[in-house]
Design a protein around this motif. Structure first.
Motif, short mmCIF file in Angstrom:
data_model
loop_
_atom_site.label_atom_id
_atom_site.label_comp_id
_atom_site.label_asym_id
_atom_site.label_seq_id
_atom_site.Cartn_x
_atom_site.Cartn_y
_atom_site.Cartn_z
N LEU A 147 0.83 -1.22 0.00
CA LEU A 147 0.00 0.00 0.00
C LEU A 147 0.86 1.27 0.00
N LEU A 148 1.95 1.26 0.77
CA LEU A 148 2.81 2.44 0.81
C LEU A 148 3.55 2.62 -0.51
N LEU A 149 3.91 1.53 -1.18
CA LEU A 149 4.52 1.65 -2.50
C LEU A 149 3.55 2.24 -3.52
N VAL A 150 2.30 1.82 -3.45
CA VAL A 150 1.28 2.38 -4.34
C VAL A 150 1.09 3.87 -4.04
N ALA A 151 1.06 4.24 -2.75
CA ALA A 151 0.92 5.65 -2.39
C ALA A 151 2.13 6.46 -2.87
N ALA A 152 3.32 5.91 -2.75
CA ALA A 152 4.52 6.61 -3.23
C ALA A 152 4.48 6.78 -4.74
N LEU A 153 4.06 5.74 -5.45
CA LEU A 153 3.95 5.83 -6.90
C LEU A 153 2.93 6.89 -7.30
N ALA A 154 1.80 6.93 -6.60
CA ALA A 154 0.79 7.95 -6.89
C ALA A 154 1.34 9.35 -6.64
N ALA A 155 2.12 9.51 -5.56
CA ALA A 155 2.71 10.83 -5.27
C ALA A 155 3.72 11.23 -6.34
N VAL A 156 4.50 10.28 -6.82
CA VAL A 156 5.47 10.57 -7.88
C VAL A 156 4.75 10.99 -9.16
N ILE A 157 3.71 10.26 -9.52
CA ILE A 157 2.95 10.59 -10.73
C ILE A 157 2.29 11.96 -10.58
N PHE A 158 1.72 12.22 -9.41
CA PHE A 158 1.10 13.52 -9.17
C PHE A 158 2.14 14.63 -9.27
N GLY A 159 3.32 14.41 -8.67
CA GLY A 159 4.38 15.41 -8.73
C GLY A 159 4.90 15.62 -10.14
N ALA A 160 4.98 14.54 -10.91
CA ALA A 160 5.48 14.64 -12.29
C ALA A 160 4.51 15.41 -13.18
N THR A 161 3.23 15.34 -12.87
CA THR A 161 2.24 16.06 -13.68
C THR A 161 2.08 17.50 -13.22
#
Length: 172
Positions: A147-161
């Protein structure tokens, strides 16, 4: 004394170098575990494998976990001392509120996955393993890290956009 001493480096440069060293160390130790002495038979039961570098791999994991806990506690204590208990707002962002939400969210996810963890017995090396606590804790670590890896991935994608959102907002 050198002009470019380690303590004069920016935090980003130090963390990047440390990250590369840790990745290299993990790759080397896992490579040793997977490719050197992996097919050794166990002394207790020759039908099972006893990889040569299992202890080294476990020591690396325990050492990294201990270092992460120490650095996390030190960082939290340092941040609390530097803020002197005051709510700090930087660029309209409440830092203390974010830190509290992240901490409570992590603890909450960990407790939730512990409570929802399965206690169904597993067959390990041909024998049933039925210790309910160990089974729940294993599930907790697996599900929490996922779950924390998914949250980190979502944060990275959000930051990249973010850059795309800023460009869209500036256009007339």
């Amino acid at each position: 004394m050198k002009k470019n001493a380690l303590w004069q480096w920016p935090a980003e440069k130090i963390s990047r170098r440390l990250f590369y060293v840790l990745i290299a160390l993990a790759v080397v130790i896992y490579g040793l575990f997977a490719f050197v002495g992996y097919d050794r038979p166990s002394l207790e039961n020759p039908d099972f494998k006893a990889p040569l570098f299992t202890d080294l791999l476990l020591c690396l994991v325990y050492l990294l976990l201990l270092i992460a806990i120490i650095v996390g506690v030190w960082s939290a204590a340092k941040a609390y001392r530097s803020s002197k208990g005051e709510a700090t707002i930087v660029n309209g962002i409440h830092q203390r509120r974010i830190a509290l939400c992240v901490t409570l969210g992590t603890v909450g996810v960990t407790l939730l996955t512990l409570l929802l963890g399965s206690t169904a017995p597993l067959t390990i090396n041909g024998k049933p393993y039925t210790d309910a606590w160990d089974l729940r804790v294993a599930d907790m670590f697996i599900y929490t890290s996922g779950l924390l890896l998914v949250a980190a991935l979502a944060a990275v994608i959000f930051g990249a956009t973010r850059y795309n959102r800023k460009k869209e907002g500036k256009q007339p």
